[in-house]
Design a protein around this motif. Structure first.
Motif, short mmCIF file in Angstrom:
data_model
loop_
_atom_site.label_atom_id
_atom_site.label_comp_id
_atom_site.label_asym_id
_atom_site.label_seq_id
_atom_site.Cartn_x
_atom_site.Cartn_y
_atom_site.Cartn_z
N ALA A 244 24.84 -28.45 -3.38
CA ALA A 244 23.68 -27.22 -3.63
C ALA A 244 22.20 -28.33 -2.70
CB ALA A 244 23.85 -26.96 -4.78
N GLY A 245 21.73 -26.94 -2.80
CA GLY A 245 20.10 -26.95 -2.18
C GLY A 245 19.14 -25.68 -2.52
N GLU B 161 20.64 -30.50 4.09
CA GLU B 161 20.77 -30.65 2.38
C GLU B 161 21.99 -31.69 3.10
OE1 GLU B 161 19.98 -30.47 -0.56
OE2 GLU B 161 18.37 -29.46 0.11
N GLU C 157 21.75 -35.27 1.77
CA GLU C 157 22.43 -35.14 0.16
C GLU C 157 23.18 -36.64 0.71
OE1 GLU C 157 22.97 -33.07 -2.38
OE2 GLU C 157 21.47 -32.37 -2.52
N GLU D 242 18.86 -37.98 -4.73
CA GLU D 242 19.54 -36.46 -5.25
C GLU D 242 21.03 -36.24 -6.02
OE1 GLU D 242 19.05 -33.38 -3.92
OE2 GLU D 242 16.93 -33.83 -3.31
#
Ligand SMILES: NC(=O)C1=CN([C@@H]2O[C@H](COP(=O)(O)OP(=O)(O)OC[C@H]3O[C@@H](n4cnc5c(N)ncnc54)[C@H](OP(=O)(O)O)[C@@H]3O)[C@@H](O)[C@H]2O)C=CC1
Ligand SMILES: [Mg+2]
Length: 352
Positions: free
Chosen positions: A229-230, A245, A249, A293
């Motif tokens: 998720a981002g 994202e 990540e 992250e």
């Protein structure tokens, strides 16, 4: 459901509701309450109130479930009177929906500082005792609520939080005043209107065709993995956020993406979660984890994920001390996204 006549006539400021479907009637009624302070105040007379204390909803335990009790205006006035508060405080309440019979639903926080009343906030233990319930952290209670209450209380918390943090105009520094329904705030000096906001977030389930990629952050319950998720950066399209994202990540480049569904998510502020499936280029599956992250990320086989979806007691330690691989709870859109991947092949339509 009644027939939809297609004629949406307006009488004075009111919609003519005859022959409209239940959904349209309800939607028009809510629209009217947001636009018209007097109509909204009138709706409070017959409405139902959900109570909060410092953004924690009042809940009652019923077996393994939580119930969210409703209170009438009269009950609320009695409660406030008992604790030496004036009923002016009710003006802090926000409209969160209505029933099919047009009973309007409101939420009111008794713990936050009131902008309508000079009285201090109510003490939590005394109110809990009086109402035979407990103000429970929403994040903890969310999965033991039915879907309707979970969604309603999420909306309520997000709206109450937004009002609490938007009491002053960011241009003039003067106080802002909410309308009766709480659908906006207006600066008293320059009339700038502020509307409640949500931050767009993409949540992506990346697949390599046979496996899916799941990751965890250090604060997740032990053993739990979720989709990536981002937050969307300003100026980005949905497709650009997914691509960035996933690259940021886990160091992978996604090839195709397919929109699945969306969900409002109240934590930590208010997000619109936009859920997508995506694939990586064949043979390009080596994860390069961004430790700033994520704590961990891995590819999971279809059968492993299917077993985790069926697990009844996730987040519980096993006898050997380990925590089993588990997935986000049912109410979270991440769960729905993973379930969708397990249950049916995904059509990939949009190149990114
Ligand atoms: N409903 C569901 O199924 C799921 C919901 N979520 C939600 O998705 C959201 C985003 O996921 P996450 O992986 O944390 O996001 P990101 O990967 O974007 O990382 C979060 C970090 O981004 C920064 N950031 C950028 N823009 C914002 C913004 N508008 N609001 C807050 N922080 C911002 C913050 O950094 P800094 O603190 O350094 O400023 C924050 O710590 C979370 O709020 C989470 O609750 C996630 C998974 C499942
Ligand atoms: Mg993230």
């Amino acid at each position: 459901m009644s027939l939809y006549c297609g004629i949406a006539c307006r009488r004075k400021s009111f919609w003519c509701y005859r022959q409209l479907s239940t959904y349209v009637t309800k939607t028009r009624y809510l629209f009217e309450l947001k636009e018209d302070d007097d109509a909204c105040k009138k709706a409070q007379q017959t409405g139902a109130f959900y109570l909060f204390h410092n953004l924690a909803p009042l809940l009652q335990k019923s077996g393994h479930q939580y119930l969210a009790p409703q209170h009438s205006l009269l009950e609320l006035e009695r409660l406030l009177g008992k604790f030496g508060q004036d009923s002016q405080r009710i003006e802090d309440s926000v409209l969160i929906g209505c029933s099919e019979q047009q009973e309007a639903w409101f939420a009111l926080d008794l713990g936050l500082n009131s902008s309508s009343s000079i009285n201090a906030s109510l003490q939590k233990p005394e109110v809990e005792k009086e109402l035979t319930g407990s103000f429970t952290e929403l994040r903890k209670a969310l999965y033991q609520l039915n879907v309707k209450d979970a969604s309603l209380l999420s909306t309520a918390q997000a709206l109450l939080r937004w009002h609490d943090t938007h009491q002053f105009c960011s241009r003039s520094g003067q106080p802002t005043k909410k309308n009766m329904a709480g659908s906006k705030r207006v600066c008293s000096s320059n009339q700038i209107i502020y509307y409640p906001q949500m931050a767009p977030v993409v949540i992506t389930l990346v697949s390599d065709g046979t496996r899916c990629l799941l990751a965890r952050q250090s604060f997740f319950p032990k053993g739990m993995y979720s989709a990536l998720a981002g937050f969307c950066d300003i100026g980005e399209s949905l497709e650009e956020t997914v691509r960035r994202e996933v690259a940021e990540e886990v160091g992978l480049e996604v090839e195709r993406l397919h929109y699945s569904a969306s969900q409002h998510w109240p934590f930590p502020n208010s997000s619109l979660m936009i859920a997508c499936h995506a694939t990586v280029k064949p043979g390009q599956t080596e994860i390069r984890l961004n430790l700033r992250e994520l704590e961990a990320a891995a590819w999971f086989r279809h059968d492993e994920v299917a077993i985790a979806l069926r697990r009844n007691n996730p987040y519980t330690q096993q006898q050997n001390g380990a925590f089993p691989f588990c997935l986000p709870p049912k109410f979270a859109i991440a769960h729905q996204l993973i379930k969708e991947w397990v249950e049916k092949p995904i059509r990939f339509t949009l190149p990114v």
